[in-house]
Design a protein around this motif. Structure first.
Motif, PDB file in Angstrom:
ATOM      1  N   GLY A  29      -7.586  -0.336  -6.108  1.00 11.55           N
ATOM      2  CA  GLY A  29      -6.786  -1.250  -6.923  1.00 11.55           C
ATOM      3  C   GLY A  29      -5.392  -0.716  -7.180  1.00 11.55           C
ATOM      4  O   GLY A  29      -4.401  -1.440  -7.092  1.00 11.55           O
ATOM      5  N   ARG A  30      -5.316   0.574  -7.470  1.00 14.14           N
ATOM      6  CA  ARG A  30      -3.997   1.177  -7.710  1.00 14.14           C
ATOM      7  C   ARG A  30      -3.179   1.228  -6.427  1.00 14.14           C
ATOM      8  O   ARG A  30      -1.959   1.047  -6.451  1.00 14.14           O
ATOM      9  CB  ARG A  30      -4.156   2.555  -8.321  1.00 14.14           C
ATOM     10  CG  ARG A  30      -4.753   2.481  -9.730  1.00 14.14           C
ATOM     11  CD  ARG A  30      -4.695   3.788 -10.381  1.00 14.14           C
ATOM     12  NE  ARG A  30      -3.298   4.104 -10.596  1.00 14.14           N
ATOM     13  CZ  ARG A  30      -2.820   4.627 -11.700  1.00 14.14           C
ATOM     14  NH1 ARG A  30      -3.619   4.868 -12.690  1.00 14.14           N
ATOM     15  NH2 ARG A  30      -1.549   4.896 -11.808  1.00 14.14           N
ATOM     16  N   LEU A  31      -3.839   1.450  -5.304  1.00 21.05           N
ATOM     17  CA  LEU A  31      -3.137   1.476  -4.021  1.00 21.05           C
ATOM     18  C   LEU A  31      -2.592   0.096  -3.673  1.00 21.05           C
ATOM     19  O   LEU A  31      -1.435  -0.043  -3.259  1.00 21.05           O
ATOM     20  CB  LEU A  31      -4.088   1.952  -2.918  1.00 21.05           C
ATOM     21  CG  LEU A  31      -3.520   1.995  -1.503  1.00 21.05           C
ATOM     22  CD1 LEU A  31      -2.453   3.076  -1.409  1.00 21.05           C
ATOM     23  CD2 LEU A  31      -4.626   2.238  -0.501  1.00 21.05           C
ATOM     24  N   VAL A  32      -3.400  -0.932  -3.871  1.00 20.56           N
ATOM     25  CA  VAL A  32      -2.990  -2.297  -3.523  1.00 20.56           C
ATOM     26  C   VAL A  32      -1.874  -2.795  -4.428  1.00 20.56           C
ATOM     27  O   VAL A  32      -0.959  -3.480  -3.979  1.00 20.56           O
ATOM     28  CB  VAL A  32      -4.214  -3.238  -3.576  1.00 20.56           C
ATOM     29  CG1 VAL A  32      -3.809  -4.689  -3.566  1.00 20.56           C
ATOM     30  CG2 VAL A  32      -5.144  -2.949  -2.412  1.00 20.56           C
ATOM     31  N   THR A  33      -1.925  -2.460  -5.703  1.00 19.65           N
ATOM     32  CA  THR A  33      -0.892  -2.938  -6.626  1.00 19.65           C
ATOM     33  C   THR A  33       0.304  -2.005  -6.704  1.00 19.65           C
ATOM     34  O   THR A  33       1.328  -2.364  -7.277  1.00 19.65           O
ATOM     35  CB  THR A  33      -1.464  -3.126  -8.048  1.00 19.65           C
ATOM     36  OG1 THR A  33      -1.991  -1.868  -8.496  1.00 19.65           O
ATOM     37  CG2 THR A  33      -2.537  -4.175  -8.068  1.00 19.65           C
ATOM     38  N   GLY A  34       0.193  -0.812  -6.131  1.00 16.64           N
ATOM     39  CA  GLY A  34       1.281   0.157  -6.185  1.00 16.64           C
ATOM     40  C   GLY A  34       2.003   0.296  -4.863  1.00 16.64           C
ATOM     41  O   GLY A  34       2.720  -0.615  -4.423  1.00 16.64           O
ATOM     42  N   GLY A  38       4.198  -3.540  -1.075  1.00 18.78           N
ATOM     43  CA  GLY A  38       5.340  -4.004  -0.306  1.00 18.78           C
ATOM     44  C   GLY A  38       5.119  -4.033   1.197  1.00 18.78           C
ATOM     45  O   GLY A  38       6.018  -4.378   1.940  1.00 18.78           O
ATOM     46  N   HIS A  39       3.931  -3.666   1.635  1.00 18.13           N
ATOM     47  CA  HIS A  39       3.644  -3.610   3.074  1.00 18.13           C
ATOM     48  C   HIS A  39       2.790  -4.794   3.507  1.00 18.13           C
ATOM     49  O   HIS A  39       2.025  -5.347   2.725  1.00 18.13           O
ATOM     50  CB  HIS A  39       2.925  -2.300   3.417  1.00 18.13           C
ATOM     51  CG  HIS A  39       3.744  -1.089   3.123  1.00 18.13           C
ATOM     52  ND1 HIS A  39       4.810  -0.711   3.893  1.00 18.13           N
ATOM     53  CD2 HIS A  39       3.655  -0.176   2.126  1.00 18.13           C
ATOM     54  CE1 HIS A  39       5.338   0.384   3.395  1.00 18.13           C
ATOM     55  NE2 HIS A  39       4.662   0.726   2.319  1.00 18.13           N
ATOM     56  N   TRP A  40       2.921  -5.164   4.797  1.00 15.49           N
ATOM     57  CA  TRP A  40       2.117  -6.240   5.356  1.00 15.49           C
ATOM     58  C   TRP A  40       0.673  -5.800   5.387  1.00 15.49           C
ATOM     59  O   TRP A  40       0.403  -4.644   5.632  1.00 15.49           O
ATOM     60  CB  TRP A  40       2.600  -6.550   6.781  1.00 15.49           C
ATOM     61  CG  TRP A  40       1.952  -7.765   7.337  1.00 15.49           C
ATOM     62  CD1 TRP A  40       2.387  -9.037   7.212  1.00 15.49           C
ATOM     63  CD2 TRP A  40       0.749  -7.834   8.086  1.00 15.49           C
ATOM     64  NE1 TRP A  40       1.533  -9.893   7.829  1.00 15.49           N
ATOM     65  CE2 TRP A  40       0.504  -9.178   8.385  1.00 15.49           C
ATOM     66  CE3 TRP A  40      -0.166  -6.894   8.517  1.00 15.49           C
ATOM     67  CZ2 TRP A  40      -0.602  -9.600   9.094  1.00 15.49           C
ATOM     68  CZ3 TRP A  40      -1.273  -7.304   9.223  1.00 15.49           C
ATOM     69  CH2 TRP A  40      -1.473  -8.646   9.511  1.00 15.49           C
ATOM     70  N   PRO A  41      -0.312  -6.574   5.131  1.00 13.41           N
ATOM     71  CA  PRO A  41      -0.362  -8.008   4.888  1.00 13.41           C
ATOM     72  C   PRO A  41      -0.249  -8.374   3.414  1.00 13.41           C
ATOM     73  O   PRO A  41      -0.209  -9.538   3.078  1.00 13.41           O
ATOM     74  CB  PRO A  41      -1.722  -8.412   5.443  1.00 13.41           C
ATOM     75  CG  PRO A  41      -2.593  -7.242   5.168  1.00 13.41           C
ATOM     76  CD  PRO A  41      -1.677  -6.037   5.339  1.00 13.41           C
ATOM     77  N   GLU A  45       0.994 -12.101   1.637  1.00 18.69           N
ATOM     78  CA  GLU A  45       0.079 -12.941   0.868  1.00 18.69           C
ATOM     79  C   GLU A  45       0.800 -13.679  -0.257  1.00 18.69           C
ATOM     80  O   GLU A  45       0.566 -14.864  -0.490  1.00 18.69           O
ATOM     81  CB  GLU A  45      -1.055 -12.091   0.278  1.00 18.69           C
ATOM     82  CG  GLU A  45      -2.054 -12.882  -0.508  1.00 18.69           C
ATOM     83  CD  GLU A  45      -3.131 -12.023  -1.126  1.00 18.69           C
ATOM     84  OE1 GLU A  45      -4.031 -12.591  -1.742  1.00 18.69           O
ATOM     85  OE2 GLU A  45      -3.058 -10.792  -1.009  1.00 18.69           O
ATOM     86  N   ALA A  46       1.693 -13.009  -0.944  1.00 22.87           N
ATOM     87  CA  ALA A  46       2.427 -13.644  -2.043  1.00 22.87           C
ATOM     88  C   ALA A  46       3.295 -14.787  -1.538  1.00 22.87           C
ATOM     89  O   ALA A  46       3.393 -15.833  -2.185  1.00 22.87           O
ATOM     90  CB  ALA A  46       3.271 -12.614  -2.780  1.00 22.87           C
ATOM     91  N   SER A  47       3.928 -14.605  -0.387  1.00 25.18           N
ATOM     92  CA  SER A  47       4.800 -15.670   0.126  1.00 25.18           C
ATOM     93  C   SER A  47       3.977 -16.880   0.577  1.00 25.18           C
ATOM     94  O   SER A  47       4.428 -18.022   0.447  1.00 25.18           O
ATOM     95  CB  SER A  47       5.668 -15.149   1.271  1.00 25.18           C
ATOM     96  OG  SER A  47       4.874 -14.800   2.386  1.00 25.18           O
ATOM     97  N   ILE A  48       2.790 -16.659   1.086  1.00 23.69           N
ATOM     98  CA  ILE A  48       1.926 -17.773   1.484  1.00 23.69           C
ATOM     99  C   ILE A  48       1.556 -18.605   0.256  1.00 23.69           C
ATOM    100  O   ILE A  48       1.627 -19.837   0.281  1.00 23.69           O
ATOM    101  CB  ILE A  48       0.656 -17.255   2.196  1.00 23.69           C
ATOM    102  CG1 ILE A  48       1.019 -16.682   3.556  1.00 23.69           C
ATOM    103  CG2 ILE A  48      -0.382 -18.356   2.345  1.00 23.69           C
ATOM    104  CD1 ILE A  48      -0.109 -15.937   4.235  1.00 23.69           C
TER     105      ILE A  48
END
Length: 101
Positions: A29-34, A38-41, A45-48
């Protein structure tokens, strides 16, 4: 193998993995939100989501909001228990019988 009180030792072993699972979930969770946010994918996801929301008309936004509320934790957890109404409501007492209030 049985203990003297009759409980199974094998029933405790899965509980030993809970701290490992919790550490993995927190770490991911910390890796994904930290740093990985800013990296793909993950960044795509936010832009979609934004693109789909921009193309929606107000009526569909209302339908989406309705389904989001229905899928919420409070509804999912509360619905099987009657949602505080109907049968079974009021059976949990916080004060002893006859107490004022």
């Amino acid at each position: 193998m049985k203990r003297s009180c009759g409980s199974s030792v094998g029933g405790v072993r899965p509980l030993l993995l809970l701290p490992v699972q919790a550490a993995l979930m927190i770490g991911l969770g910390r890796l994904v939100t930290g740093p990985a946010a800013g990296h793909w994918p993950l960044s795509a996801e936010a832009s979609i989501d934004r693109d789909l929301a921009e193309g929606r008309d107000p009526a569909m936004s209302g339908v989406t909001e309705l389904f989001a509320v229905l899928a919420g934790t409070q509804v999912v957890v509360g619905a099987p228990h009657g949602g505080g109404r109907g049968r079974g409501a009021g059976t949990h007492r916080t004060r002893p019988r006859g107490a004022p209030g």
